[in-house]
Structure formats: structure tokens, C-alpha cells
Design a protein around this motif. Structure first.
Motif, PDB file in Angstrom:
ATOM      1  N   GLY A 199       0.809  -1.209   0.000  1.00  0.00           N
ATOM      2  CA  GLY A 199       0.000   0.000   0.000  1.00  0.00           C
ATOM      3  C   GLY A 199       0.843   1.261   0.000  1.00  0.00           C
ATOM      4  O   GLY A 199       0.407   2.307  -0.451  1.00  0.00           O
ATOM      5  N   ASP A 200       2.052   1.163   0.506  1.00  0.00           N
ATOM      6  CA  ASP A 200       2.980   2.290   0.514  1.00  0.00           C
ATOM      7  C   ASP A 200       4.275   1.949  -0.209  1.00  0.00           C
ATOM      8  O   ASP A 200       4.736   2.685  -1.060  1.00  0.00           O
ATOM      9  CB  ASP A 200       3.300   2.728   1.947  1.00  0.00           C
ATOM     10  N   GLU A 201       4.867   0.844   0.166  1.00  0.00           N
ATOM     11  CA  GLU A 201       6.158   0.450  -0.393  1.00  0.00           C
ATOM     12  C   GLU A 201       6.018  -0.824  -1.218  1.00  0.00           C
ATOM     13  O   GLU A 201       5.147  -1.644  -0.960  1.00  0.00           O
ATOM     14  CB  GLU A 201       7.172   0.219   0.726  1.00  0.00           C
ATOM     15  N   ASP A 202       6.899  -0.957  -2.196  1.00  0.00           N
ATOM     16  CA  ASP A 202       6.938  -2.186  -2.978  1.00  0.00           C
ATOM     17  C   ASP A 202       8.319  -2.812  -2.842  1.00  0.00           C
ATOM     18  O   ASP A 202       9.297  -2.122  -2.588  1.00  0.00           O
ATOM     19  CB  ASP A 202       6.612  -1.923  -4.449  1.00  0.00           C
ATOM     20  N   GLN A 203       8.354  -4.128  -2.995  1.00  0.00           N
ATOM     21  CA  GLN A 203       9.613  -4.859  -2.907  1.00  0.00           C
ATOM     22  C   GLN A 203       9.679  -5.834  -4.074  1.00  0.00           C
ATOM     23  O   GLN A 203       8.768  -6.631  -4.280  1.00  0.00           O
ATOM     24  CB  GLN A 203       9.693  -5.620  -1.588  1.00  0.00           C
ATOM     25  N   VAL A 204      10.753  -5.753  -4.854  1.00  0.00           N
ATOM     26  CA  VAL A 204      10.974  -6.707  -5.942  1.00  0.00           C
ATOM     27  C   VAL A 204      11.426  -8.018  -5.311  1.00  0.00           C
ATOM     28  O   VAL A 204      12.404  -8.050  -4.570  1.00  0.00           O
ATOM     29  CB  VAL A 204      12.036  -6.190  -6.939  1.00  0.00           C
ATOM     30  N   ILE A 205      10.693  -9.103  -5.587  1.00  0.00           N
ATOM     31  CA  ILE A 205      11.020 -10.394  -4.989  1.00  0.00           C
ATOM     32  C   ILE A 205      11.566 -11.385  -6.010  1.00  0.00           C
ATOM     33  O   ILE A 205      11.994 -12.473  -5.646  1.00  0.00           O
ATOM     34  CB  ILE A 205       9.800 -11.012  -4.279  1.00  0.00           C
ATOM     35  N   SER A 206      11.577 -11.012  -7.283  1.00  0.00           N
ATOM     36  CA  SER A 206      11.926 -11.969  -8.332  1.00  0.00           C
ATOM     37  C   SER A 206      13.384 -11.940  -8.765  1.00  0.00           C
ATOM     38  O   SER A 206      13.739 -12.606  -9.728  1.00  0.00           O
ATOM     39  CB  SER A 206      11.042 -11.725  -9.549  1.00  0.00           C
ATOM     40  N   ASP A 207      14.245 -11.207  -8.069  1.00  0.00           N
ATOM     41  CA  ASP A 207      15.652 -11.156  -8.470  1.00  0.00           C
ATOM     42  C   ASP A 207      16.313 -12.531  -8.572  1.00  0.00           C
ATOM     43  O   ASP A 207      17.101 -12.766  -9.493  1.00  0.00           O
ATOM     44  CB  ASP A 207      16.447 -10.244  -7.538  1.00  0.00           C
ATOM     45  N   PRO A 208      16.017 -13.482  -7.660  1.00  0.00           N
ATOM     46  CA  PRO A 208      16.664 -14.802  -7.783  1.00  0.00           C
ATOM     47  C   PRO A 208      16.300 -15.567  -9.062  1.00  0.00           C
ATOM     48  O   PRO A 208      17.036 -16.450  -9.474  1.00  0.00           O
ATOM     49  CB  PRO A 208      16.165 -15.565  -6.548  1.00  0.00           C
ATOM     50  N   VAL A 209      15.170 -15.236  -9.693  1.00  0.00           N
ATOM     51  CA  VAL A 209      14.746 -15.958 -10.894  1.00  0.00           C
ATOM     52  C   VAL A 209      14.699 -15.055 -12.118  1.00  0.00           C
ATOM     53  O   VAL A 209      14.182 -15.436 -13.157  1.00  0.00           O
ATOM     54  CB  VAL A 209      13.375 -16.640 -10.687  1.00  0.00           C
ATOM     55  N   PHE A 210      15.255 -13.838 -12.013  1.00  0.00           N
ATOM     56  CA  PHE A 210      15.210 -12.926 -13.161  1.00  0.00           C
ATOM     57  C   PHE A 210      16.277 -13.270 -14.193  1.00  0.00           C
ATOM     58  O   PHE A 210      16.010 -13.364 -15.377  1.00  0.00           O
ATOM     59  CB  PHE A 210      15.352 -11.470 -12.721  1.00  0.00           C
ATOM     60  N   GLU A 211      17.495 -13.444 -13.750  1.00  0.00           N
ATOM     61  CA  GLU A 211      18.587 -13.817 -14.649  1.00  0.00           C
ATOM     62  C   GLU A 211      18.814 -15.315 -14.571  1.00  0.00           C
ATOM     63  O   GLU A 211      18.477 -15.956 -13.586  1.00  0.00           O
ATOM     64  CB  GLU A 211      19.879 -13.080 -14.260  1.00  0.00           C
ATOM     65  N   SER A 212      19.414 -15.877 -15.589  1.00  0.00           N
ATOM     66  CA  SER A 212      19.719 -17.302 -15.610  1.00  0.00           C
ATOM     67  C   SER A 212      20.728 -17.637 -14.513  1.00  0.00           C
ATOM     68  O   SER A 212      21.729 -16.942 -14.353  1.00  0.00           O
ATOM     69  CB  SER A 212      20.282 -17.710 -16.968  1.00  0.00           C
ATOM     70  N   ASN A 213      20.459 -18.708 -13.768  1.00  0.00           N
ATOM     71  CA  ASN A 213      21.395 -19.134 -12.725  1.00  0.00           C
ATOM     72  C   ASN A 213      22.153 -20.398 -13.139  1.00  0.00           C
ATOM     73  O   ASN A 213      22.814 -21.020 -12.316  1.00  0.00           O
ATOM     74  CB  ASN A 213      20.657 -19.363 -11.408  1.00  0.00           C
ATOM     75  N   ASN A 214      22.031 -20.783 -14.403  1.00  0.00           N
ATOM     76  CA  ASN A 214      22.691 -21.956 -14.975  1.00  0.00           C
ATOM     77  C   ASN A 214      22.267 -23.269 -14.320  1.00  0.00           C
ATOM     78  O   ASN A 214      22.898 -24.292 -14.532  1.00  0.00           O
ATOM     79  CB  ASN A 214      24.213 -21.815 -14.925  1.00  0.00           C
ATOM     80  N   ILE A 215      21.229 -23.245 -13.494  1.00  0.00           N
ATOM     81  CA  ILE A 215      20.660 -24.459 -12.917  1.00  0.00           C
ATOM     82  C   ILE A 215      19.295 -24.721 -13.539  1.00  0.00           C
ATOM     83  O   ILE A 215      19.005 -25.811 -13.993  1.00  0.00           O
ATOM     84  CB  ILE A 215      20.547 -24.343 -11.382  1.00  0.00           C
ATOM     85  N   CYS A 216      18.483 -23.677 -13.583  1.00  0.00           N
ATOM     86  CA  CYS A 216      17.153 -23.763 -14.183  1.00  0.00           C
ATOM     87  C   CYS A 216      17.262 -23.291 -15.637  1.00  0.00           C
ATOM     88  O   CYS A 216      17.948 -22.316 -15.924  1.00  0.00           O
ATOM     89  CB  CYS A 216      16.191 -22.873 -13.405  1.00  0.00           C
ATOM     90  N   PRO A 217      16.588 -23.963 -16.575  1.00  0.00           N
ATOM     91  CA  PRO A 217      16.733 -23.596 -17.983  1.00  0.00           C
ATOM     92  C   PRO A 217      16.004 -22.305 -18.385  1.00  0.00           C
ATOM     93  O   PRO A 217      16.190 -21.822 -19.493  1.00  0.00           O
ATOM     94  CB  PRO A 217      16.143 -24.793 -18.728  1.00  0.00           C
ATOM     95  N   VAL A 218      15.195 -21.729 -17.487  1.00  0.00           N
ATOM     96  CA  VAL A 218      14.441 -20.513 -17.828  1.00  0.00           C
ATOM     97  C   VAL A 218      14.621 -19.452 -16.747  1.00  0.00           C
ATOM     98  O   VAL A 218      15.014 -19.759 -15.628  1.00  0.00           O
ATOM     99  CB  VAL A 218      12.938 -20.810 -18.025  1.00  0.00           C
ATOM    100  N   SER A 219      14.321 -18.217 -17.118  1.00  0.00           N
ATOM    101  CA  SER A 219      14.346 -17.107 -16.174  1.00  0.00           C
ATOM    102  C   SER A 219      13.353 -16.053 -16.647  1.00  0.00           C
ATOM    103  O   SER A 219      12.929 -16.072 -17.802  1.00  0.00           O
ATOM    104  CB  SER A 219      15.754 -16.510 -16.079  1.00  0.00           C
ATOM    105  N   LEU A 220      12.990 -15.135 -15.771  1.00  0.00           N
ATOM    106  CA  LEU A 220      12.012 -14.100 -16.141  1.00  0.00           C
ATOM    107  C   LEU A 220      12.528 -13.175 -17.231  1.00  0.00           C
ATOM    108  O   LEU A 220      11.754 -12.599 -17.976  1.00  0.00           O
ATOM    109  CB  LEU A 220      11.597 -13.292 -14.911  1.00  0.00           C
TER     110      LEU A 220
END
Length: 182
Positions: free
Chosen positions: A87-108
Motif C-alpha cells: 500500500g505504501d512500499e513495494d519490494q521486488v522479490i523476483s531477483d533470484p529468478v530474473f537472470e539465468s542461474n545456470n541451474i534452471c533452464p528458464v528465467s524471467l
């Protein structure tokens, strides 16, 4: 209705969804988030710009309850990031899955820009999971689902998710997540 209000936004903006949080209505657009409250009198509604640096993709805005936090709104932004908004502040929570981590074949970051409007989300209240369906490049149709566990705050992916829509349905004192394939 005899009472109306206007959102202070630009002509190229459009409303993409809304949610009620703490007795206030939050209207999301492509570029901003607005807080709308009923004040009575003339005008009846007070409109405030809550956030001006991001907006939400249609059909991805959901109200959820997180342990030790309470009720928040979770939304997928046009910048391909998931945010929690209180309602006041926002927090980005998707940083761990935004870029490729070379473990999972997809990222945001691989979500197809031209198919962002085909993204949609639903909260599976039985499993306590926010499920976001997206189209991974080069496809322009939904191909994957990103799950965010509300209890553990863990992310995990499912592929071959060829759904066009999903809904959490109530029937016979049961809640089931129902998806529609194309």
C-alpha cells in the motif's frame, strides 16, 4: 453512478487491474499505481498516486497473505519483475529468478515482450502458492508457470504449461485450481 473520478495519468496509459487492501482500492495501470479512498462530500473519492515507477500486467494482480507480513498485493510488472506491494512500499522479490542461474533452464528475463499481456496469475489457496503463467521466448503463447510458495517464499518453474486461463473454483466445500488449455 453519479459520482465519478479521474486518475491523473497520461493518454497512453490504461488501467490493468485493481485490488482492495486495508479498506483502500488500488488501481493499477501500465505505468502507475493509484490509491483510491472514499471520503464523502464533493468529490466523494480521493485519488493519490501511490507508485509512479512501475505498473502491473493485466490478470497478474492478486492479494495474498504472507506469514509475519500480513496482506499484500503481488503483481507482475511490465519490467518482468514480481513485486510485493503493501500500500505504501513495494519490494521486488523476483531477483533470484530474473537472470539465468545456470541451474534452471528458464528465467524471467526470457519472457517474450510481445506476449506479456498473455501472462496471468492465480493464487492456489490449497497449496498457498501464487502461480504465474508466462510465455518464454521465442513463443508468443503461454509455455511456463512460475510458482511462488507463500509460506517458504521459494520459487520453482513448470514447463509445458499450455494454459490460456486458470481460476480457483469452489464446489461442494472444495477448492480446486482449474486450468483451460488452448
Amino acid at each position: 453512478w453519479t459520482s465519478t473520478f479521474e486518475l491523473p495519468s497520461s493518454l497512453d496509459d490504461e488501467i490493468t487491474g485493481s485490488a482492495v487492501l486495508n479498506k483502500k482500492l488500488y488501481a493499477f495501470s501500465k505505468q502507475k499505481v493509484f490509491r483510491i479512498s472514499h471520503v464523502g462530500g464533493n468529490p466523494d473519492f480521493a485519488v493519490q498516486e501511490a507508485k509512479s515507477n512501475w505498473g502491473a500486467v493485466p490478470r497478474t494482480i492478486e492479494k495474498v497473505t504472507l506469514p509475519q507480513v500480513g496482506e499484500v498485493i503481488i503483481a507482475f510488472g511490465w519490467d518482468k519483475r514480481l513485486r510485493l506491494f503493501d500500500g505504501d512500499e513495494d519490494q521486488v522479490i523476483s531477483d533470484p529468478v530474473f537472470e539465468s542461474n545456470n541451474i534452471c533452464p528458464v528465467s524471467l528475463s526470457q519472457v517474450e515482450d510481445l506476449a506479456l499481456t498473455k501472462s496471468f496469475a492465480e493464487v492456489d489457496t490449497e497449496e498457498q502458492v501464487y502461480k504465474l503463467w508466462v510465455a518464454m521466448a521465442p513463443s508468443t503463447e503461454v509455455t511456463h508457470m512460475l510458482a511462488f510458495n507463500l509460506r517458504t517464499r521459494a520459487f520453482y518453474w513448470y514447463d509445458n504449461q499450455l494454459y490460456s486461463s486458470a481460476v480457483m473454483a469452489d464446489s461442494g466445500n472444495r477448492r480446486d485450481l482449474i486450468g483451460v488449455r488452448r
